[in-house]
Design a protein around this motif. Structure first.
Motif, PDB file in Angstrom:
ATOM      1  N   THR A  82       0.718  -1.158   0.027  1.00 52.70           N
ATOM      2  CA  THR A  82      -0.046   0.045  -0.026  1.00 52.70           C
ATOM      3  C   THR A  82       0.923   1.279  -0.110  1.00 52.70           C
ATOM      4  O   THR A  82       0.432   2.247  -0.602  1.00 52.70           O
ATOM      5  N   LYS A  83       2.107   1.031   0.657  1.00 52.43           N
ATOM      6  CA  LYS A  83       2.713   2.337   0.609  1.00 52.43           C
ATOM      7  C   LYS A  83       3.255   2.629  -0.860  1.00 52.43           C
ATOM      8  O   LYS A  83       3.446   3.846  -1.112  1.00 52.43           O
TER       9      LYS A  83
ATOM     10  N   ARG B 160       0.571   4.060  -2.848  1.00 49.35           N
ATOM     11  CA  ARG B 160       0.418   5.531  -2.846  1.00 49.35           C
ATOM     12  C   ARG B 160       1.718   6.266  -3.248  1.00 49.35           C
ATOM     13  O   ARG B 160       1.371   7.542  -3.880  1.00 49.35           O
TER      14      ARG B 160
ATOM     15  N   GLU C  60      -5.317   2.499  -0.253  1.00 54.18           N
ATOM     16  CA  GLU C  60      -4.082   3.080   0.170  1.00 54.18           C
ATOM     17  C   GLU C  60      -3.616   3.144   1.739  1.00 54.18           C
ATOM     18  O   GLU C  60      -2.587   2.853   1.878  1.00 54.18           O
TER      19      GLU C  60
END
Length: 79
Positions: free
Chosen positions: A14-15, A18, A46
């Motif tokens: 998710t990092k 984003r 995210e």
């Protein structure tokens, strides 16, 4: 086995998701529009509250203008 959505690996996923959006210079609203989704959907993805499947990831990468394979390769290198 823990659910992957709660794993360190998914947090990294998710990092990177984003970061890829930010590198493309897009807001959550802009990518949501490209995905024909809501800003809330993007935010939840995210933050790791909503899990993406492989088809959704491919659509996300297309909306960002990057090959899905490139994204996955970067993820593998960081794991």
């Amino acid at each position: 086995m823990e659910k992957s959505i709660y794993s360190r690996q998914y947090a990294l996923f998710t990092k990177l998701l984003r970061a890829a959006r930010e590198e493309a210079g897009l807001t959550q609203e802009e990518i949501a529009s490209r995905l024909e989704a809501t800003q809330t959907f993007v935010s939840k993805c995210e933050r790791g509250e909503r899990r993406l499947d492989i088809i959704e990831l491919c659509n996300w990468c297309e909306a960002l203008g990057i090959p899905a394979g490139k994204f996955v390769t970067e993820l593998e290198q960081k794991l």
